[in-house]
Write a protein that holds these residues in place. Sequence first.
Motif, PDB file in Angstrom:
ATOM      1  N   SER A   1      -8.172  -4.902 -13.419  1.00  0.00           N
ATOM      2  CA  SER A   1      -6.924  -4.156 -13.305  1.00  0.00           C
ATOM      3  C   SER A   1      -7.084  -2.690 -13.717  1.00  0.00           C
ATOM      4  O   SER A   1      -6.170  -1.893 -13.518  1.00  0.00           O
ATOM      5  N   ASP A   2      -8.241  -2.337 -14.251  1.00  0.00           N
ATOM      6  CA  ASP A   2      -8.539  -0.964 -14.681  1.00  0.00           C
ATOM      7  C   ASP A   2      -9.467  -0.326 -13.654  1.00  0.00           C
ATOM      8  O   ASP A   2     -10.650  -0.661 -13.572  1.00  0.00           O
ATOM      9  N   ALA A   3      -8.942   0.610 -12.872  1.00  0.00           N
ATOM     10  CA  ALA A   3      -9.716   1.209 -11.781  1.00  0.00           C
ATOM     11  C   ALA A   3     -10.971   1.915 -12.289  1.00  0.00           C
ATOM     12  O   ALA A   3     -12.023   1.873 -11.640  1.00  0.00           O
ATOM     13  N   GLY A   4     -10.886   2.550 -13.443  1.00  0.00           N
ATOM     14  CA  GLY A   4     -12.051   3.245 -13.986  1.00  0.00           C
ATOM     15  C   GLY A   4     -13.163   2.280 -14.343  1.00  0.00           C
ATOM     16  O   GLY A   4     -14.353   2.544 -14.057  1.00  0.00           O
ATOM     17  N   GLN A   5     -12.805   1.165 -14.957  1.00  0.00           N
ATOM     18  CA  GLN A   5     -13.820   0.163 -15.297  1.00  0.00           C
ATOM     19  C   GLN A   5     -14.443  -0.433 -14.036  1.00  0.00           C
ATOM     20  O   GLN A   5     -15.654  -0.686 -13.986  1.00  0.00           O
ATOM     21  N   VAL A   6     -13.629  -0.660 -13.018  1.00  0.00           N
ATOM     22  CA  VAL A   6     -14.147  -1.222 -11.765  1.00  0.00           C
ATOM     23  C   VAL A   6     -15.099  -0.242 -11.088  1.00  0.00           C
ATOM     24  O   VAL A   6     -16.182  -0.617 -10.632  1.00  0.00           O
ATOM     25  N   ASP A   7     -14.703   1.026 -11.010  1.00  0.00           N
ATOM     26  CA  ASP A   7     -15.576   2.034 -10.402  1.00  0.00           C
ATOM     27  C   ASP A   7     -16.925   2.082 -11.108  1.00  0.00           C
ATOM     28  O   ASP A   7     -17.984   2.134 -10.465  1.00  0.00           O
ATOM     29  N   ALA A   8     -16.893   2.067 -12.427  1.00  0.00           N
ATOM     30  CA  ALA A   8     -18.137   2.124 -13.190  1.00  0.00           C
ATOM     31  C   ALA A   8     -18.985   0.867 -12.962  1.00  0.00           C
ATOM     32  O   ALA A   8     -20.217   0.950 -12.839  1.00  0.00           O
TER      33      ALA A   8
ATOM     34  N   ALA B   1      -0.854  -6.883 -11.557  1.00  0.00           N
ATOM     35  CA  ALA B   1      -1.977  -6.072 -12.041  1.00  0.00           C
ATOM     36  C   ALA B   1      -3.319  -6.715 -11.711  1.00  0.00           C
ATOM     37  O   ALA B   1      -4.260  -6.036 -11.284  1.00  0.00           O
ATOM     38  N   VAL B   2      -3.422  -8.022 -11.906  1.00  0.00           N
ATOM     39  CA  VAL B   2      -4.703  -8.704 -11.671  1.00  0.00           C
ATOM     40  C   VAL B   2      -4.855  -9.120 -10.211  1.00  0.00           C
ATOM     41  O   VAL B   2      -5.869  -8.803  -9.562  1.00  0.00           O
ATOM     42  N   ASN B   3      -3.856  -9.826  -9.675  1.00  0.00           N
ATOM     43  CA  ASN B   3      -4.001 -10.442  -8.355  1.00  0.00           C
ATOM     44  C   ASN B   3      -3.911  -9.466  -7.201  1.00  0.00           C
ATOM     45  O   ASN B   3      -4.450  -9.726  -6.117  1.00  0.00           O
ATOM     46  N   VAL B   4      -3.200  -8.354  -7.399  1.00  0.00           N
ATOM     47  CA  VAL B   4      -3.073  -7.361  -6.330  1.00  0.00           C
ATOM     48  C   VAL B   4      -3.859  -6.100  -6.665  1.00  0.00           C
ATOM     49  O   VAL B   4      -4.786  -5.715  -5.944  1.00  0.00           O
TER      50      VAL B   4
ATOM     51  N   ASN C   1      -8.522  -2.416  -6.435  1.00  0.00           N
ATOM     52  CA  ASN C   1      -9.519  -1.623  -7.166  1.00  0.00           C
ATOM     53  C   ASN C   1     -10.939  -1.991  -6.744  1.00  0.00           C
ATOM     54  O   ASN C   1     -11.777  -1.109  -6.488  1.00  0.00           O
ATOM     55  N   VAL C   2     -11.218  -3.287  -6.691  1.00  0.00           N
ATOM     56  CA  VAL C   2     -12.568  -3.729  -6.353  1.00  0.00           C
ATOM     57  C   VAL C   2     -12.897  -3.381  -4.906  1.00  0.00           C
ATOM     58  O   VAL C   2     -13.994  -2.876  -4.606  1.00  0.00           O
ATOM     59  N   THR C   3     -11.973  -3.639  -4.004  1.00  0.00           N
ATOM     60  CA  THR C   3     -12.224  -3.360  -2.594  1.00  0.00           C
ATOM     61  C   THR C   3     -12.449  -1.877  -2.359  1.00  0.00           C
ATOM     62  O   THR C   3     -13.380  -1.478  -1.637  1.00  0.00           O
TER      63      THR C   3
END
Length: 253
Positions: free
Chosen positions: A65-72, A112-115, A120-122
Amino acid sequence: MTSLAGNVALVTGASSGIGAATAVALAAAGARLVLVARREDRLRDVATAVVAAGGSALVVPADVSDAGQVDAAVRGAAEEFGRLDIVVNNAGLMRMGPALQASLDDWNALLAVNVQGVLNVTHAALPHLVEAAADSPRGVADLVTVSSTAGWVARPGTAVYSLTKFGVNAFSEGIRQEVLGKRVRVGVVGPGTVDTEIGDSLPAEARAALERNTAGMEKLRSEDVADAVVYMVTRPRRVAINHMLVRAAEQTW
């Protein structure tokens, strides 16, 4: 079955249940794994199982749910392995109960998690999938989202959960049409009732209702859903399996 040797697969929600089983199954098919979830200790246990299945694993603690963590996480995986061929959006949250008694915080957590987590991941992974597809021995890359039968059938007590699952189904179909010309396949696996810990966090009343609804049912195992994911991504390039419903045999909805 097309071998996944040389492919790199990233699985979210990989610390338990369907995510863990999928990671092990992909490793057995030849893929190298990137394991993403919040619980680092559990991820390390899954990494051990991946290695036992003949694969290798990179543990990346992150909250989807955290875009910054996913990007990293995605950037670090691509740098570590040099490519990203398969992404499985599996991280998910379940909340159930009548809308009149619902907490708005619970509804927002589902979104936040499911959508947002899937978005974020995609968003972070898609350019890497397009790049990998261009030189993949398989001739294709894969984006798979684990949805639910609740993404096809809404029931009392699951209004917002179903909203999230119907939503990611629609999102996946739109993305599928955008990237099919770039040799990226997009698929959705919709499991029915699975024997995992996802329901453990439900309030007692909701958990009791779930148990009543599934009484006497032989639930799916996480490995059954993992089999569906692996089947989807190991088809020849000419075959795209876009939607797959996997229900427990006695499940009516």
